[in-house]
Design a protein around this motif. Structure first.
Motif, PDB file in Angstrom:
ATOM      1  N   MET A  59      27.277 -18.016  -5.932  1.00 32.49           N
ATOM      2  CA  MET A  59      27.183 -17.167  -4.744  1.00 32.49           C
ATOM      3  C   MET A  59      25.716 -16.832  -4.488  1.00 32.49           C
ATOM      4  O   MET A  59      25.379 -15.724  -4.133  1.00 32.49           O
ATOM      5  N   ILE A  60      24.875 -17.802  -4.689  1.00 35.81           N
ATOM      6  CA  ILE A  60      23.434 -17.623  -4.515  1.00 35.81           C
ATOM      7  C   ILE A  60      23.130 -17.107  -3.103  1.00 35.81           C
ATOM      8  O   ILE A  60      22.362 -16.180  -2.932  1.00 35.81           O
ATOM      9  N   ASN A  61      23.742 -17.699  -2.093  1.00 36.14           N
ATOM     10  CA  ASN A  61      23.535 -17.261  -0.711  1.00 36.14           C
ATOM     11  C   ASN A  61      24.627 -16.270  -0.343  1.00 36.14           C
ATOM     12  O   ASN A  61      25.683 -16.636   0.150  1.00 36.14           O
ATOM     13  N   PHE A  62      24.357 -15.002  -0.579  1.00 41.70           N
ATOM     14  CA  PHE A  62      25.322 -13.936  -0.328  1.00 41.70           C
ATOM     15  C   PHE A  62      25.584 -13.817   1.166  1.00 41.70           C
ATOM     16  O   PHE A  62      24.681 -13.910   1.984  1.00 41.70           O
ATOM     17  N   SER A  63      26.857 -13.592   1.507  1.00 42.08           N
ATOM     18  CA  SER A  63      27.175 -13.279   2.900  1.00 42.08           C
ATOM     19  C   SER A  63      28.195 -12.145   2.912  1.00 42.08           C
ATOM     20  O   SER A  63      29.051 -12.056   2.032  1.00 42.08           O
ATOM     21  N   LEU A  64      28.085 -11.309   3.901  1.00 41.67           N
ATOM     22  CA  LEU A  64      29.007 -10.192   4.061  1.00 41.67           C
ATOM     23  C   LEU A  64      30.426 -10.713   4.266  1.00 41.67           C
ATOM     24  O   LEU A  64      31.380 -10.138   3.736  1.00 41.67           O
ATOM     25  N   GLU A  65      30.556 -11.825   4.987  1.00 40.23           N
ATOM     26  CA  GLU A  65      31.876 -12.420   5.227  1.00 40.23           C
ATOM     27  C   GLU A  65      32.521 -12.842   3.911  1.00 40.23           C
ATOM     28  O   GLU A  65      33.723 -12.661   3.710  1.00 40.23           O
ATOM     29  N   GLU A  66      31.736 -13.415   3.002  1.00 42.45           N
ATOM     30  CA  GLU A  66      32.255 -13.834   1.700  1.00 42.45           C
ATOM     31  C   GLU A  66      32.688 -12.614   0.885  1.00 42.45           C
ATOM     32  O   GLU A  66      33.723 -12.634   0.217  1.00 42.45           O
ATOM     33  N   LEU A  67      31.930 -11.534   0.941  1.00 44.38           N
ATOM     34  CA  LEU A  67      32.295 -10.303   0.245  1.00 44.38           C
ATOM     35  C   LEU A  67      33.617  -9.765   0.788  1.00 44.38           C
ATOM     36  O   LEU A  67      34.502  -9.387   0.012  1.00 44.38           O
ATOM     37  N   VAL A  68      33.777  -9.740   2.085  1.00 44.65           N
ATOM     38  CA  VAL A  68      35.010  -9.263   2.705  1.00 44.65           C
ATOM     39  C   VAL A  68      36.177 -10.160   2.283  1.00 44.65           C
ATOM     40  O   VAL A  68      37.264  -9.669   1.946  1.00 44.65           O
ATOM     41  N   ARG A  69      35.964 -11.470   2.243  1.00 48.90           N
ATOM     42  CA  ARG A  69      37.017 -12.408   1.833  1.00 48.90           C
ATOM     43  C   ARG A  69      37.454 -12.123   0.396  1.00 48.90           C
ATOM     44  O   ARG A  69      38.639 -12.036   0.095  1.00 48.90           O
ATOM     45  N   ILE A  70      36.487 -11.951  -0.502  1.00 51.76           N
ATOM     46  CA  ILE A  70      36.788 -11.677  -1.907  1.00 51.76           C
ATOM     47  C   ILE A  70      37.487 -10.330  -2.041  1.00 51.76           C
ATOM     48  O   ILE A  70      38.467 -10.204  -2.776  1.00 51.76           O
ATOM     49  N   TYR A  71      37.017  -9.330  -1.327  1.00 47.41           N
ATOM     50  CA  TYR A  71      37.621  -7.999  -1.361  1.00 47.41           C
ATOM     51  C   TYR A  71      39.092  -8.077  -0.951  1.00 47.41           C
ATOM     52  O   TYR A  71      39.971  -7.565  -1.646  1.00 47.41           O
ATOM     53  N   GLN A  72      39.372  -8.719   0.185  1.00 47.74           N
ATOM     54  CA  GLN A  72      40.744  -8.813   0.675  1.00 47.74           C
ATOM     55  C   GLN A  72      41.620  -9.629  -0.277  1.00 47.74           C
ATOM     56  O   GLN A  72      42.761  -9.252  -0.563  1.00 47.74           O
ATOM     57  N   GLU A  75      39.215 -15.745  -8.457  1.00 41.38           N
ATOM     58  CA  GLU A  75      38.025 -16.356  -9.059  1.00 41.38           C
ATOM     59  C   GLU A  75      36.783 -15.957  -8.256  1.00 41.38           C
ATOM     60  O   GLU A  75      36.761 -16.073  -7.028  1.00 41.38           O
ATOM     61  N   ILE A  76      35.795 -15.438  -8.973  1.00 40.43           N
ATOM     62  CA  ILE A  76      34.500 -15.121  -8.359  1.00 40.43           C
ATOM     63  C   ILE A  76      33.423 -15.802  -9.191  1.00 40.43           C
ATOM     64  O   ILE A  76      33.640 -16.131 -10.357  1.00 40.43           O
ATOM     65  N   SER A  77      32.263 -15.990  -8.592  1.00 40.90           N
ATOM     66  CA  SER A  77      31.175 -16.664  -9.309  1.00 40.90           C
ATOM     67  C   SER A  77      30.548 -15.722 -10.332  1.00 40.90           C
ATOM     68  O   SER A  77      30.613 -14.505 -10.191  1.00 40.90           O
ATOM     69  N   ASP A  78      29.970 -16.292 -11.370  1.00 41.02           N
ATOM     70  CA  ASP A  78      29.332 -15.495 -12.421  1.00 41.02           C
ATOM     71  C   ASP A  78      28.190 -14.633 -11.885  1.00 41.02           C
ATOM     72  O   ASP A  78      27.863 -13.612 -12.470  1.00 41.02           O
ATOM     73  N   ASP A  79      27.588 -15.051 -10.779  1.00 38.84           N
ATOM     74  CA  ASP A  79      26.472 -14.279 -10.229  1.00 38.84           C
ATOM     75  C   ASP A  79      26.896 -13.351  -9.079  1.00 38.84           C
ATOM     76  O   ASP A  79      26.057 -12.852  -8.334  1.00 38.84           O
ATOM     77  N   PHE A  80      28.200 -13.093  -8.966  1.00 39.43           N
ATOM     78  CA  PHE A  80      28.712 -12.269  -7.862  1.00 39.43           C
ATOM     79  C   PHE A  80      28.025 -10.913  -7.792  1.00 39.43           C
ATOM     80  O   PHE A  80      27.493 -10.520  -6.754  1.00 39.43           O
ATOM     81  N   TYR A  81      28.029 -10.172  -8.901  1.00 38.31           N
ATOM     82  CA  TYR A  81      27.465  -8.813  -8.890  1.00 38.31           C
ATOM     83  C   TYR A  81      25.952  -8.832  -8.661  1.00 38.31           C
ATOM     84  O   TYR A  81      25.411  -7.967  -7.977  1.00 38.31           O
ATOM     85  N   GLN A  82      25.262  -9.845  -9.212  1.00 35.67           N
ATOM     86  CA  GLN A  82      23.822  -9.956  -8.973  1.00 35.67           C
ATOM     87  C   GLN A  82      23.543 -10.251  -7.502  1.00 35.67           C
ATOM     88  O   GLN A  82      22.595  -9.716  -6.920  1.00 35.67           O
ATOM     89  N   SER A  83      24.379 -11.102  -6.888  1.00 39.90           N
ATOM     90  CA  SER A  83      24.199 -11.417  -5.471  1.00 39.90           C
ATOM     91  C   SER A  83      24.420 -10.186  -4.603  1.00 39.90           C
ATOM     92  O   SER A  83      23.662  -9.934  -3.664  1.00 39.90           O
ATOM     93  N   VAL A  84      25.449  -9.406  -4.937  1.00 34.37           N
ATOM     94  CA  VAL A  84      25.697  -8.164  -4.184  1.00 34.37           C
ATOM     95  C   VAL A  84      24.524  -7.210  -4.378  1.00 34.37           C
ATOM     96  O   VAL A  84      24.058  -6.583  -3.422  1.00 34.37           O
ATOM     97  N   GLY A  85      24.021  -7.115  -5.608  1.00 29.79           N
ATOM     98  CA  GLY A  85      22.870  -6.255  -5.885  1.00 29.79           C
ATOM     99  C   GLY A  85      21.649  -6.656  -5.072  1.00 29.79           C
ATOM    100  O   GLY A  85      20.924  -5.803  -4.548  1.00 29.79           O
ATOM    101  N   GLY A  86      21.424  -7.970  -4.957  1.00 31.84           N
ATOM    102  CA  GLY A  86      20.309  -8.464  -4.132  1.00 31.84           C
ATOM    103  C   GLY A  86      20.490  -8.091  -2.678  1.00 31.84           C
ATOM    104  O   GLY A  86      19.530  -7.687  -2.001  1.00 31.84           O
ATOM    105  N   HIS A  87      21.721  -8.215  -2.180  1.00 34.77           N
ATOM    106  CA  HIS A  87      21.999  -7.853  -0.790  1.00 34.77           C
ATOM    107  C   HIS A  87      21.772  -6.364  -0.566  1.00 34.77           C
ATOM    108  O   HIS A  87      21.183  -5.965   0.450  1.00 34.77           O
ATOM    109  N   ILE A  88      22.210  -5.550  -1.509  1.00 28.66           N
ATOM    110  CA  ILE A  88      22.009  -4.102  -1.388  1.00 28.66           C
ATOM    111  C   ILE A  88      20.520  -3.768  -1.390  1.00 28.66           C
ATOM    112  O   ILE A  88      20.066  -2.930  -0.606  1.00 28.66           O
ATOM    113  N   SER A  89      19.754  -4.430  -2.216  1.00 28.33           N
ATOM    114  CA  SER A  89      18.292  -4.209  -2.234  1.00 28.33           C
ATOM    115  C   SER A  89      17.678  -4.585  -0.897  1.00 28.33           C
ATOM    116  O   SER A  89      16.820  -3.859  -0.370  1.00 28.33           O
ATOM    117  N   ARG A  90      18.098  -5.713  -0.329  1.00 26.50           N
ATOM    118  CA  ARG A  90      17.570  -6.130   0.978  1.00 26.50           C
ATOM    119  C   ARG A  90      17.956  -5.121   2.060  1.00 26.50           C
ATOM    120  O   ARG A  90      17.140  -4.794   2.923  1.00 26.50           O
TER     121      ARG A  90
END
Length: 184
Positions: free
Chosen positions: A1-14, A24-39
């Motif tokens: 999930m290197i290229n985080f997208s809000l749509e992907e987060l919503v899909r995973i959430y639902q 199934e989520i990628s091993d870097d899911f939480y890091q990708s969300v953290g990067g998005h939150i920082s941005r």
């Protein structure tokens, strides 16, 4: 999930909220969300008032969804662990943590339940439950379940209580109550 997208987060959430099984989520899911939150935080600090408010709402939604994903995964995984199963699919850090939790629960079961059901611990069933009158020597704010499986308390200092003998003995032993002897 290197290229985080809000749509992907919503899909995973639902998907996580609507599925009985772990999604199934990628091993870097939480890091990708953290990067998005920082941005988002960086963009909020340099935006005008209206954009700041819109980004702030997006930030709150992202944080809410990631926390819900985490807690939902936690509950599903713990349910599997309690049933003696290995939860899947997990990311690497979750797999390690739940493996440790499973080992701890197995050890706890071996220490508590196994001795009881194998006859190593003697269960004493009282023939007759008798009550003892006590005067409370201090406030005791907790409710207790008596040997008769009834609920007692909380107690105020000076209150007189009729407790199962076993529970009264414990209260007396710890200086919380004094036994009252009734003379006939």
């Amino acid at each position: 999930m290197i290229n985080f997208s809000l749509e992907e987060l919503v899909r995973i959430y639902q998907a996580e909220k609507n599925s009985r099984e772990l999604v199934e989520i990628s091993d870097d899911f939480y890091q990708s969300v953290g990067g998005h939150i920082s941005r988002l935080n960086a963009e909020i600090s340099r935006s005008d008032v209206v954009r700041r408010e819109l980004l702030g709402e997006e930030l709150r939604n992202v944080v809410f969804m990631v926390q819900e994903i985490y807690f939902t995964r936690l509950v599903k995984a713990m349910a599997a662990v309690v049933r003696g199963q290995v939860p899947a699919p997990l990311i690497e850090r979750e797999r390690f943590a739940f493996s440790e939790i499973r080992q701890i629960l197995e050890k706890l079961h071996a220490e508590l339940v196994q001795p009881a059901i194998s006859g190593k611990v003697e269960v004493i069933v009282p023939e007759r439950i008798t009550n003892t009158l006590c005067i409370m020597l201090s406030d005791f704010q907790e409710r207790i379940v008596g040997a008769d499986l009834k609920s007692y308390g909380p107690f105020a200092k000076g209150e007189i209580a009729s407790l199962p003998a076993l529970n009264a003995e414990i209260m007396v032993k710890h200086g919380l109550a004094r036994r009252i002897t009734v003379k006939a």
